[in-house]
Design an enzyme around this catalytic site. Structure first.
Site, short mmCIF file in Angstrom:
data_model
loop_
_atom_site.label_atom_id
_atom_site.label_comp_id
_atom_site.label_asym_id
_atom_site.label_seq_id
_atom_site.Cartn_x
_atom_site.Cartn_y
_atom_site.Cartn_z
N LYS A 1 1.99 -3.60 7.60
CA LYS A 1 2.70 -3.55 5.72
C LYS A 1 4.18 -3.35 6.08
O LYS A 1 4.46 -4.02 5.02
CB LYS A 1 1.67 -2.56 5.68
CG LYS A 1 -0.13 -2.93 5.56
CD LYS A 1 -0.48 -4.63 4.51
CE LYS A 1 -0.10 -4.68 3.71
NZ LYS A 1 -0.37 -5.96 2.63
N THR B 1 1.02 -1.35 -0.05
CA THR B 1 -0.31 -0.02 0.09
C THR B 1 0.36 1.80 -0.27
O THR B 1 1.75 1.56 -0.07
CB THR B 1 -0.39 -0.07 1.75
OG1 THR B 1 -1.51 1.33 1.58
CG2 THR B 1 -0.20 -0.15 2.48
N ASP B 2 0.22 2.62 -0.25
CA ASP B 2 0.56 4.02 -0.68
C ASP B 2 1.09 3.93 1.04
O ASP B 2 2.02 5.20 1.20
CB ASP B 2 0.28 4.58 -1.29
CG ASP B 2 -1.10 4.62 -1.06
OD1 ASP B 2 -1.49 4.43 0.22
OD2 ASP B 2 -1.94 5.54 -1.29
N GLU B 3 0.43 3.42 2.29
CA GLU B 3 0.62 3.79 3.26
C GLU B 3 1.79 3.64 3.97
O GLU B 3 1.93 4.24 5.14
CB GLU B 3 -0.66 3.32 4.31
CG GLU B 3 -2.33 3.83 3.78
CD GLU B 3 -2.89 3.69 4.33
OE1 GLU B 3 -4.17 3.36 4.60
OE2 GLU B 3 -2.93 3.54 5.88
N TYR C 1 -1.81 0.01 11.51
CA TYR C 1 -2.20 -1.41 10.00
C TYR C 1 -0.90 -1.02 9.02
O TYR C 1 -0.16 -1.62 8.69
CB TYR C 1 -2.85 -0.35 9.44
CG TYR C 1 -3.39 -1.42 7.50
CD1 TYR C 1 -3.25 -2.46 7.58
CD2 TYR C 1 -3.47 -0.09 6.76
CE1 TYR C 1 -3.76 -2.43 5.83
CE2 TYR C 1 -3.38 0.03 5.50
CZ TYR C 1 -3.35 -1.50 4.99
OH TYR C 1 -3.59 -2.21 3.94
P1 NAD Z 1 -9.36 -7.65 2.51
O1 NAD Z 1 -10.37 -7.40 3.99
O2 NAD Z 1 -11.40 -7.31 2.08
O3 NAD Z 1 -9.21 -8.67 2.24
C1 NAD Z 1 -8.52 -9.71 2.88
C2 NAD Z 1 -9.38 -10.73 2.36
O4 NAD Z 1 -8.07 -11.80 3.33
C3 NAD Z 1 -10.14 -11.51 3.05
O5 NAD Z 1 -10.31 -12.18 2.60
C4 NAD Z 1 -9.55 -12.10 4.70
O6 NAD Z 1 -10.40 -12.57 4.82
C5 NAD Z 1 -7.90 -13.01 4.21
N1 NAD Z 1 -7.34 -13.03 5.15
C6 NAD Z 1 -7.20 -11.77 6.43
N2 NAD Z 1 -6.86 -12.95 7.35
C7 NAD Z 1 -6.22 -13.50 6.95
C8 NAD Z 1 -5.41 -15.25 7.18
N3 NAD Z 1 -4.51 -14.73 8.10
N4 NAD Z 1 -4.80 -16.06 6.31
C9 NAD Z 1 -5.80 -16.28 5.20
N5 NAD Z 1 -6.67 -15.55 4.86
C10 NAD Z 1 -6.88 -13.74 5.94
O7 NAD Z 1 -8.71 -5.90 1.82
P2 NAD Z 1 -8.52 -5.73 0.14
O8 NAD Z 1 -8.99 -4.58 0.66
O9 NAD Z 1 -8.87 -6.89 -0.89
O10 NAD Z 1 -7.18 -6.07 0.37
C11 NAD Z 1 -5.95 -7.07 0.18
C12 NAD Z 1 -4.71 -6.05 0.10
O11 NAD Z 1 -4.29 -5.33 -0.61
C13 NAD Z 1 -4.53 -5.92 1.57
O12 NAD Z 1 -3.25 -6.52 1.70
C14 NAD Z 1 -4.53 -4.38 1.68
O13 NAD Z 1 -3.36 -4.16 2.24
C15 NAD Z 1 -4.14 -4.22 0.08
N6 NAD Z 1 -4.14 -2.69 -0.28
C16 NAD Z 1 -5.46 -2.25 -0.55
C17 NAD Z 1 -5.84 -1.84 -0.27
C18 NAD Z 1 -7.13 -0.73 -0.26
O14 NAD Z 1 -7.90 0.34 -0.83
N7 NAD Z 1 -8.25 -1.68 -0.54
C19 NAD Z 1 -5.03 -0.76 -1.20
C20 NAD Z 1 -3.27 -0.50 -1.48
C21 NAD Z 1 -3.39 -2.26 -0.43
O1 DAU Z 2 -3.81 4.01 0.93
C1 DAU Z 2 -3.62 2.69 0.35
C2 DAU Z 2 -5.30 1.96 1.77
O2 DAU Z 2 -6.53 2.98 1.47
C3 DAU Z 2 -4.94 0.50 1.95
O3 DAU Z 2 -3.99 0.09 3.00
C4 DAU Z 2 -6.19 -0.24 3.03
O4 DAU Z 2 -5.92 -0.92 3.20
C5 DAU Z 2 -7.48 0.77 2.47
O5 DAU Z 2 -8.57 0.84 4.01
C6 DAU Z 2 -7.64 2.06 2.94
O6 DAU Z 2 -7.41 2.71 3.76
P1 DAU Z 2 -7.64 4.44 4.15
O7 DAU Z 2 -7.95 4.65 5.68
O8 DAU Z 2 -7.11 5.54 3.72
O9 DAU Z 2 -9.67 4.30 3.58
P2 DAU Z 2 -10.61 3.91 4.54
O10 DAU Z 2 -11.81 4.09 3.16
O11 DAU Z 2 -10.91 3.57 5.91
O12 DAU Z 2 -10.30 6.01 4.74
C7 DAU Z 2 -10.93 6.78 3.16
C8 DAU Z 2 -10.47 7.98 4.07
O13 DAU Z 2 -11.38 8.25 4.51
C9 DAU Z 2 -9.53 8.70 5.20
O14 DAU Z 2 -9.11 9.42 4.91
C10 DAU Z 2 -10.98 7.83 6.22
C11 DAU Z 2 -11.93 8.47 5.44
N1 DAU Z 2 -12.68 8.43 6.14
C12 DAU Z 2 -13.02 6.76 6.42
C13 DAU Z 2 -14.38 6.21 6.80
C14 DAU Z 2 -14.37 4.56 6.95
C15 DAU Z 2 -14.39 8.75 6.32
O15 DAU Z 2 -14.52 10.46 6.01
N2 DAU Z 2 -15.31 8.62 7.86
C16 DAU Z 2 -15.44 7.40 7.30
O16 DAU Z 2 -16.94 7.25 8.11
#
Ligand code: NAD
Ligand code: DAU
Length: 369
Positions: free
Chosen positions: A162, A132-134, A158
């Site tokens: 990562k 992730t970019d985080e 988190y």
């Molecule tokens: P998600 O939370 O929707 O899905 C995660 C999946 O992993 C789930 O199906 C869960 O059951 C499974 N899981 C959790 N713990 C596990 C374990 N111990 N063993 C096996 N399976 C397990 O997450 P997502 O949003 O789909 O993100 C997927 C990946 O992408 C993550 O690594 C996250 O850090 C990365 N990522 C997500 C975003 C985003 O915006 N969602 C952005 C950047 C990177």
């Molecule tokens: O940047 C990549 C990341 O993006 C991933 O690595 C993470 O897995 C993914 O969860 C996401 O993280 P964020 O914290 O950026 O996403 P989230 O959707 O939780 O929040 C997006 C922005 O919106 C953040 O600035 C917090 C804000 N927010 C979020 C929620 C859930 C609100 O203002 N209100 C809310 O209820």
């Protein structure tokens, strides 16, 4: 065959569906089915012999060794993680276990598996870490977007977990020669995203007549990437990425959170107007900010464009329209994921948000619209 971890979650399920729509190469899908993992996401593959689902934990070394020996995948695409920043603030332990210890066990299992492969298969093996970019922390208002050379500075449990897992991946390459690739992407949105994250939470709450909780002033900025574009980028990196390199993936779409919420309300006003004729904007409620909230992320994705020829296909306008349409067309999916555990989480995370009454009316929303 490829092994996908976390393939029942949001991005993982989109990846598996897209992979099997564009290739006949089978997928072994290992997922623990945490609250975020959902087999309904993979319903279309129920009878598909190219998809083999195994419920299990990436921290289970014996399970991993057995699966690798039996299925002999040529690549591992590692999505499995605890992914929600707010949950990591309320309870970091699961993030340490899955994201750090789990990734370590997976790396060890793949290292042993790779060492036992014949030369040719070992040379073709790949371990792709989805990050992730985080991990880079927060950008100042005018700073350039994160490039691959940027130092890690994670700020939340988190992102720290990562970053730790990314360091392990790097070390397993440097020390043991494991053929790794790492991708760092910005915020994803699209179908199948669990409604704890900003965009699906806003859509689902808007339709339910609930408040739209915007943290603090809502001027935090994120760089939004349509999930199918993320999947195509991962396929491209797996196909042609240079071992040991990392690649940034972004949608070139940086916006303030409040503007994202406004776009969603405006789209819903057009596609599913409220019966009382008011705009969904009236449901916006500014609430207490997230502790340690990163102010700004932006991703410089020029390397993947230049070296691998990848570009996102969706604009923000096309991607958010598809996303809102998908949630409008899948009320049953939403109902299925809103279990008792989901409702408990909403109570823990948003105690300060006024509840809606049975008729869906907000009792005392502090509107910031
Ligand atoms: P998600 O939370 O929707 O899905 C995660 C999946 O992993 C789930 O199906 C869960 O059951 C499974 N899981 C959790 N713990 C596990 C374990 N111990 N063993 C096996 N399976 C397990 O997450 P997502 O949003 O789909 O993100 C997927 C990946 O992408 C993550 O690594 C996250 O850090 C990365 N990522 C997500 C975003 C985003 O915006 N969602 C952005 C950047 C990177
Ligand atoms: O940047 C990549 C990341 O993006 C991933 O690595 C993470 O897995 C993914 O969860 C996401 O993280 P964020 O914290 O950026 O996403 P989230 O959707 O939780 O929040 C997006 C922005 O919106 C953040 O600035 C917090 C804000 N927010 C979020 C929620 C859930 C609100 O203002 N209100 C809310 O209820």
């Amino acid at each position: 065959m490829i092994l996908v971890t976390g393939g029942a979650g949001f991005i993982g399920a989109n990846f598996v569906l897209d992979w099997l729509a564009s290739s006949d190469e089978p997928v072994l899908n290992l997922d623990k089915l945490s609250y975020a993992g959902n087999l309904h996401n993979l319903e279309g593959l129920h009878q598909d012999p190219r998809h083999r689902f195994v419920q299990g934990d990436i921290g289970d070394s014996a399970l991993l060794a057995g699966l690798l020996a039996e299925h002999q995948p040529r690549a591992i695409v590692h999505f499995a993680a605890e992914s929600h920043v707010d949950r990591s603030i309320h309870g970091p332990e699961d993030f340490i276990q899955t994201n750090i210890v789990g990734t370590f066990r997976l790396l060890e299992a793949v290292r042993r598996y790779g060492a036992a492969l014949p030369d040719r298969a070992r040379q073709g093996l790949r371990f792709l870490q989805v990050s992730t970019d985080e991990v880079y922390g927060s950008l100042a208002p005018r700073e350039p977007a994160f490039a691959e050379t940027r130092a890690f500075q994670p700020n939340s449990p988190y992102s720290a977990s990562k970053a730790a897992s990314d360091h392990l991946v790097r070390a397993w390459h440097h020390t043991y020669g494991l053929p790794v690739l790492t991708t760092h992407c910005s915020n994803n949105y699209g179908p199948l995203q669990f409604p704890e994250k900003l965009i699906p939470l806003m859509i689902v709450n808007a339709l339910a007549g609930q408040p739209l909780p915007v943290y603090g002033d809502g001027l935090q900025r994120r760089d939004w990437l349509y999930v199918k574009d993320h999947c195509s980028a991962i396929r491209r990196v797996l196909e042609a990425g240079q071992v040991g390199h990392s690649y940034h993936i972004g949608g070139g779409n940086e916006q303030a959170n409040i503007d994202i919420v406004h776009s969603i309300c405006t789209l819903l006003d057009a596609l599913r107007p409220r019966p009382d004729g008011q705009s969904y904007l009236s449901q916006i409620a500014h609430v207490q900010d997230r502790p340690g909230h990163d102010r700004r992320y932006a991703i410089d994705a020029r390397k993947i464009g230049r070296e691998l020829g990848w570009q996102p296909a969706e604009t923000w306008a096309s991607g958010i329209r598809k996303t809102v349409q998908w949630y409008l067309e899948h009320p049953q999916w939403v109902a299925q994921v809103q279990t008792g555990a989901y409702r408990d989480w909403v109570q823990t995370c948003y105690p300060q948000v006024p509840a809606a009454d049975a008729a869906g009316e907000i009792r005392a929303a502090g509107s910031g619209a």
